[in-house]
Design a protein around this motif. Structure first.
Motif, PDB file in Angstrom:
ATOM      1  N   MET A   1       9.092  -5.913 -10.607  1.00 54.51           N
ATOM      2  CA  MET A   1       7.691  -5.830 -10.358  1.00 54.51           C
ATOM      3  C   MET A   1       7.439  -6.175  -8.845  1.00 54.51           C
ATOM      4  N   ARG A   2       8.223  -7.100  -8.379  1.00 53.31           N
ATOM      5  CA  ARG A   2       7.807  -7.559  -7.097  1.00 53.31           C
ATOM      6  C   ARG A   2       8.128  -6.647  -5.949  1.00 53.31           C
ATOM      7  N   ALA A   3       9.316  -5.969  -6.269  1.00 53.63           N
ATOM      8  CA  ALA A   3       9.628  -4.866  -5.237  1.00 53.63           C
ATOM      9  C   ALA A   3       8.884  -3.751  -5.096  1.00 53.63           C
ATOM     10  N   LEU A   4       8.277  -3.385  -6.245  1.00 50.42           N
ATOM     11  CA  LEU A   4       7.268  -2.139  -6.352  1.00 50.42           C
ATOM     12  C   LEU A   4       5.901  -2.773  -5.516  1.00 50.42           C
ATOM     13  N   ILE A   5       5.517  -4.044  -5.931  1.00 46.80           N
ATOM     14  CA  ILE A   5       4.330  -4.512  -5.141  1.00 46.80           C
ATOM     15  C   ILE A   5       4.681  -4.773  -3.594  1.00 46.80           C
ATOM     16  N   ASP A   6       5.789  -5.078  -3.197  1.00 42.66           N
ATOM     17  CA  ASP A   6       6.027  -5.323  -1.788  1.00 42.66           C
ATOM     18  C   ASP A   6       6.009  -3.745  -1.121  1.00 42.66           C
ATOM     19  N   ARG A   7       6.812  -3.140  -1.650  1.00 41.33           N
ATOM     20  CA  ARG A   7       6.588  -1.546  -1.397  1.00 41.33           C
ATOM     21  C   ARG A   7       5.191  -1.007  -0.918  1.00 41.33           C
ATOM     22  N   HIS A   8       4.493  -1.069  -2.106  1.00 37.96           N
ATOM     23  CA  HIS A   8       2.850  -0.662  -2.216  1.00 37.96           C
ATOM     24  C   HIS A   8       2.313  -1.423  -0.974  1.00 37.96           C
ATOM     25  N   ILE A   9       2.201  -2.630  -0.785  1.00 45.35           N
ATOM     26  CA  ILE A   9       1.562  -3.363   0.262  1.00 45.35           C
ATOM     27  C   ILE A   9       2.167  -2.998   1.626  1.00 45.35           C
ATOM     28  N   GLU A  10       3.330  -2.807   1.820  1.00 43.14           N
ATOM     29  CA  GLU A  10       3.936  -2.520   2.930  1.00 43.14           C
ATOM     30  C   GLU A  10       3.384  -1.063   3.414  1.00 43.14           C
ATOM     31  N   ALA A  11       3.667  -0.209   2.474  1.00 43.34           N
ATOM     32  CA  ALA A  11       2.974   1.242   2.787  1.00 43.34           C
ATOM     33  C   ALA A  11       1.645   1.296   3.361  1.00 43.34           C
ATOM     34  N   GLU A  12       0.758   0.356   2.669  1.00 45.71           N
ATOM     35  CA  GLU A  12      -0.676   0.106   3.114  1.00 45.71           C
ATOM     36  C   GLU A  12      -0.609  -0.071   4.644  1.00 45.71           C
ATOM     37  N   GLY A  13       0.012  -1.044   4.880  1.00 44.36           N
ATOM     38  CA  GLY A  13      -0.013  -1.687   6.424  1.00 44.36           C
ATOM     39  C   GLY A  13       0.281  -0.288   7.280  1.00 44.36           C
ATOM     40  N   ARG A  14       1.355   0.387   6.753  1.00 46.15           N
ATOM     41  CA  ARG A  14       1.775   1.193   7.814  1.00 46.15           C
ATOM     42  C   ARG A  14       0.746   2.412   7.667  1.00 46.15           C
ATOM     43  N   GLY A  15      -0.050   2.556   6.791  1.00 43.95           N
ATOM     44  CA  GLY A  15      -1.276   3.665   6.749  1.00 43.95           C
ATOM     45  C   GLY A  15      -0.581   4.895   5.990  1.00 43.95           C
ATOM     46  N   ASP A  16       0.860   4.603   5.265  1.00 41.61           N
ATOM     47  CA  ASP A  16       1.481   5.431   4.372  1.00 41.61           C
ATOM     48  C   ASP A  16       0.889   5.742   3.010  1.00 41.61           C
ATOM     49  N   ILE A  17      -0.116   6.650   2.933  1.00 40.34           N
ATOM     50  CA  ILE A  17      -0.657   6.644   1.795  1.00 40.34           C
ATOM     51  C   ILE A  17       0.333   7.125   0.563  1.00 40.34           C
ATOM     52  N   ASP A  18       1.065   8.472   0.839  1.00 40.13           N
ATOM     53  CA  ASP A  18       2.031   8.787  -0.135  1.00 40.13           C
ATOM     54  C   ASP A  18       2.945   7.908  -0.919  1.00 40.13           C
ATOM     55  N   ALA A  19       3.462   7.005   0.259  1.00 41.12           N
ATOM     56  CA  ALA A  19       4.277   5.844  -0.348  1.00 41.12           C
ATOM     57  C   ALA A  19       3.657   4.744  -1.126  1.00 41.12           C
ATOM     58  N   ALA A  20       2.375   4.533  -0.686  1.00 40.02           N
ATOM     59  CA  ALA A  20       1.405   3.479  -1.454  1.00 40.02           C
ATOM     60  C   ALA A  20       1.396   3.944  -2.616  1.00 40.02           C
ATOM     61  N   LEU A  21       1.059   5.226  -2.987  1.00 40.55           N
ATOM     62  CA  LEU A  21       0.796   5.802  -4.456  1.00 40.55           C
ATOM     63  C   LEU A  21       2.091   6.172  -5.273  1.00 40.55           C
ATOM     64  N   ALA A  22       3.228   6.218  -4.403  1.00 40.69           N
ATOM     65  CA  ALA A  22       4.415   6.525  -5.199  1.00 40.69           C
ATOM     66  C   ALA A  22       4.820   5.497  -6.321  1.00 40.69           C
ATOM     67  N   VAL A  23       4.427   4.347  -6.286  1.00 46.10           N
ATOM     68  CA  VAL A  23       4.846   3.100  -7.174  1.00 46.10           C
ATOM     69  C   VAL A  23       3.868   3.214  -8.144  1.00 46.10           C
ATOM     70  N   TYR A  24       2.936   4.135  -8.260  1.00 45.94           N
ATOM     71  CA  TYR A  24       1.912   4.090  -9.455  1.00 45.94           C
ATOM     72  C   TYR A  24       2.333   5.100 -10.481  1.00 45.94           C
ATOM     73  N   THR A  25       1.959   4.936 -11.823  1.00 43.05           N
ATOM     74  CA  THR A  25       2.163   5.819 -12.864  1.00 43.05           C
ATOM     75  C   THR A  25       0.931   6.951 -12.518  1.00 43.05           C
ATOM     76  N   ASP A  26       1.116   8.103 -13.222  1.00 44.22           N
ATOM     77  CA  ASP A  26       0.246   9.318 -12.965  1.00 44.22           C
ATOM     78  C   ASP A  26      -1.062   9.048 -13.250  1.00 44.22           C
ATOM     79  N   ASP A  27      -1.124   7.937 -14.237  1.00 48.45           N
ATOM     80  CA  ASP A  27      -2.536   7.880 -14.982  1.00 48.45           C
ATOM     81  C   ASP A  27      -3.159   6.464 -14.371  1.00 48.45           C
ATOM     82  N   VAL A  28      -2.762   5.854 -13.420  1.00 47.89           N
ATOM     83  CA  VAL A  28      -2.958   4.431 -12.954  1.00 47.89           C
ATOM     84  C   VAL A  28      -4.446   4.207 -12.902  1.00 47.89           C
ATOM     85  N   GLU A  29      -4.798   2.930 -13.322  1.00 42.30           N
ATOM     86  CA  GLU A  29      -6.418   2.531 -13.291  1.00 42.30           C
ATOM     87  C   GLU A  29      -6.191   1.800 -11.831  1.00 42.30           C
TER      88      GLU A  29
END
Length: 130
Positions: A1-29
């Motif tokens: 869980m922690r690794a997914l969150i870290d990847r997500h937040i780091e991708a946000e910081g880089r402005g990498d939308i695809d990487a930020a979304l890659a850690v989500y399920t297809d039906d994410v809320e």
């Protein structure tokens, strides 16, 4: 869980939308309380939020205050610091660096983030930008 969150937040910081979304399920809320669009469903719905976010804000650092973990959820209370390159909550950033508190509630399913709920201290953001 922690690794997914870290990847997500780091991708946000880089402005990498695809990487930020890659850690989500297809039906994410995806729900950022206080933002005008409200709740988004699915990766495409969440993408709308991240296009807006990355056009206006670059996260730089985050400091955790508290972390709570269950079998399929993680709650993070943190201080976020970043630069407002566009506008936030209707106020022009003019490249100003701001810090504000956030509360993230992440839920997980099948090894991915299935729900992200974010609470932002918008009063602190507005005070720094107005």
């Amino acid at each position: 869980m922690r690794a997914l969150i870290d990847r997500h937040i780091e991708a946000e910081g880089r402005g990498d939308i695809d990487a930020a979304l890659a850690v989500y399920t297809d039906d994410v809320e995806h729900d950022v309380v206080g933002f005008p669009d409200g709740v988004h469903h699915g990766r495409d719905g969440a993408r709308k939020f991240y296009v807006e976010l990355t056009a206006n804000f670059r996260s730089e650092t985050w400091t955790e205050r508290r972390t709570f973990v269950t079998d399929n959820a993680m709650i993070l209370e943190q201080d976020m610091t970043g630069t407002v390159i566009g506008s936030m909550f209707g106020f022009a950033g003019r490249g100003r660096r701001i810090t504000f508190r956030m509360l993230h509630v992440f839920e997980f399913r099948d090894g991915l983030i299935s729900r992200e709920n974010v609470w932002i201290d918008d009063t602190a953001v507005i005070a720094q930008l107005s």
